[in-house]
Design a protein around this motif. Sequence first.
Motif, PDB file in Angstrom:
ATOM      1  N   CYS A 146       1.145   8.032   6.053  1.00 11.76           N
ATOM      2  CA  CYS A 146       0.289   7.143   5.278  1.00 11.76           C
ATOM      3  C   CYS A 146      -1.170   7.366   5.660  1.00 11.76           C
ATOM      4  O   CYS A 146      -1.491   7.599   6.841  1.00 11.76           O
ATOM      5  CB  CYS A 146       0.669   5.682   5.507  1.00 11.76           C
ATOM      6  SG  CYS A 146       2.349   5.280   4.976  1.00 11.76           S
ATOM      7  N   ASP A 147      -2.046   7.278   4.673  1.00  9.59           N
ATOM      8  CA  ASP A 147      -3.472   7.444   4.923  1.00  9.59           C
ATOM      9  C   ASP A 147      -4.054   6.276   5.706  1.00  9.59           C
ATOM     10  O   ASP A 147      -5.094   6.406   6.332  1.00  9.59           O
ATOM     11  CB  ASP A 147      -4.222   7.588   3.590  1.00  9.59           C
ATOM     12  CG  ASP A 147      -3.805   8.866   2.861  1.00  9.59           C
ATOM     13  OD1 ASP A 147      -3.430   9.834   3.550  1.00  9.59           O
ATOM     14  OD2 ASP A 147      -3.848   8.886   1.621  1.00  9.59           O
ATOM     15  N   GLN A 148      -3.387   5.141   5.670  1.00  7.84           N
ATOM     16  CA  GLN A 148      -3.831   3.985   6.430  1.00  7.84           C
ATOM     17  C   GLN A 148      -2.628   3.297   7.056  1.00  7.84           C
ATOM     18  O   GLN A 148      -1.512   3.383   6.546  1.00  7.84           O
ATOM     19  CB  GLN A 148      -4.590   2.999   5.542  1.00  7.84           C
ATOM     20  CG  GLN A 148      -3.751   2.395   4.420  1.00  7.84           C
ATOM     21  CD  GLN A 148      -4.582   1.522   3.491  1.00  7.84           C
ATOM     22  OE1 GLN A 148      -5.690   1.865   3.142  1.00  7.84           O
ATOM     23  NE2 GLN A 148      -4.016   0.379   3.118  1.00  7.84           N
ATOM     24  N   HIS A 208       1.270   3.334  -2.272  1.00 10.91           N
ATOM     25  CA  HIS A 208       0.641   4.445  -2.991  1.00 10.91           C
ATOM     26  C   HIS A 208      -0.194   5.319  -2.062  1.00 10.91           C
ATOM     27  O   HIS A 208      -0.563   6.432  -2.433  1.00 10.91           O
ATOM     28  CB  HIS A 208      -0.234   3.907  -4.123  1.00 10.91           C
ATOM     29  CG  HIS A 208      -1.374   3.062  -3.659  1.00 10.91           C
ATOM     30  ND1 HIS A 208      -1.218   1.724  -3.353  1.00 10.91           N
ATOM     31  CD2 HIS A 208      -2.681   3.359  -3.418  1.00 10.91           C
ATOM     32  CE1 HIS A 208      -2.398   1.236  -2.968  1.00 10.91           C
ATOM     33  NE2 HIS A 208      -3.282   2.201  -2.997  1.00 10.91           N
ATOM     34  N   THR A 209      -0.500   4.839  -0.858  1.00 11.24           N
ATOM     35  CA  THR A 209      -1.256   5.644   0.101  1.00 11.24           C
ATOM     36  C   THR A 209      -0.347   6.494   0.980  1.00 11.24           C
ATOM     37  O   THR A 209      -0.837   7.200   1.855  1.00 11.24           O
ATOM     38  CB  THR A 209      -2.105   4.737   1.006  1.00 11.24           C
ATOM     39  OG1 THR A 209      -1.242   3.948   1.833  1.00 11.24           O
ATOM     40  CG2 THR A 209      -2.987   3.819   0.178  1.00 11.24           C
ATOM     41  N   CYS A 210       0.962   6.419   0.764  1.00 13.21           N
ATOM     42  CA  CYS A 210       1.931   7.094   1.636  1.00 13.21           C
ATOM     43  C   CYS A 210       2.592   8.265   0.924  1.00 13.21           C
ATOM     44  O   CYS A 210       2.733   8.281  -0.296  1.00 13.21           O
ATOM     45  CB  CYS A 210       3.002   6.116   2.113  1.00 13.21           C
ATOM     46  SG  CYS A 210       2.364   4.724   3.074  1.00 13.21           S
ATOM     47  N   ASP A 242       0.830  -1.214   0.000  1.00 15.43           N
ATOM     48  CA  ASP A 242       0.000   0.000   0.000  1.00 15.43           C
ATOM     49  C   ASP A 242       0.859   1.257   0.000  1.00 15.43           C
ATOM     50  O   ASP A 242       0.525   2.246   0.631  1.00 15.43           O
ATOM     51  CB  ASP A 242      -0.928   0.002   1.224  1.00 15.43           C
ATOM     52  CG  ASP A 242      -1.847  -1.205   1.242  1.00 15.43           C
ATOM     53  OD1 ASP A 242      -2.321  -1.572   0.154  1.00 15.43           O
ATOM     54  OD2 ASP A 242      -2.074  -1.768   2.305  1.00 15.43           O
TER      55      ASP A 242
END
Length: 258
Positions: A175-177, A75-77, A73
């Motif tokens: 990061c978003d998650q 790409h969420t960072c 993941d």
Amino acid sequence: LAARVAAVRAAAWLLLGAATGLTRGPAAAFTAARSDAGIRAMCSEIILRQEVLKDGFHRDLLIKVKFGESIEDLHTCRLLIKQDIPAGLYVDPYELASLRERNITEAVMVSENFDIEAPNYLSKESEVLIYARRDSQCIDCFQAFLPVHCRYHRPHSEDGEASIVVNNPDLLMFCDQEFPILKCWAHSEVAAPCALENEDICQWNKMKYKSVYKNVILQVPVGLTVHTSLVCSVTLLITILCSTLILVAVFKYGHFSL
């Protein structure tokens, strides 16, 4: 007799507790060791490579960051590089603004009261925030670009070069998650702007990484003190000659009215 029975019972409880601790202790330690080993197994190193391009007084600082293959993941960072600029170098804030307008790099000066004309011995260290971008040629990579310029140094008595050490930067990640592998790398939190275009503050994770080079060292040409008299004399002669030619041209071709 009752006291003797109580003592025997107490001793039995102590022996039972010790036995329980011995049986549980290694099992708990083994479980913890397996957990730590599992985390270490899934943890891959972050590799940072910092290099300086070009020669002379105007250089480009290129920073590349490669994450492990286990990140799914990414790409969420977002990745933020906090780079300290030594006193022997400077970053032109007007040049950064121009590069941002042309979408070449996303960097901003943090230091205030910054003089780009000051020599090395009258300057202080400064700080730049660079928002790294994804590398199109590498799935798990980020890169950042920063133009730097060398300041003038005092002349040396023997060596005609001065060394400037550029230390490795701080690597910040947001990061978003959440995902478990972040716990492998993050060791503290740092408050910094969430993005270049807004003033919101985010809590970034300061990441541990392995650097390809310990530091980057730049060699800058400087003058020699033995040449001081020669340089001053030649400069003065050229100044007098040019001033004389200008005055001659003014009186010869100028039009004066009284």
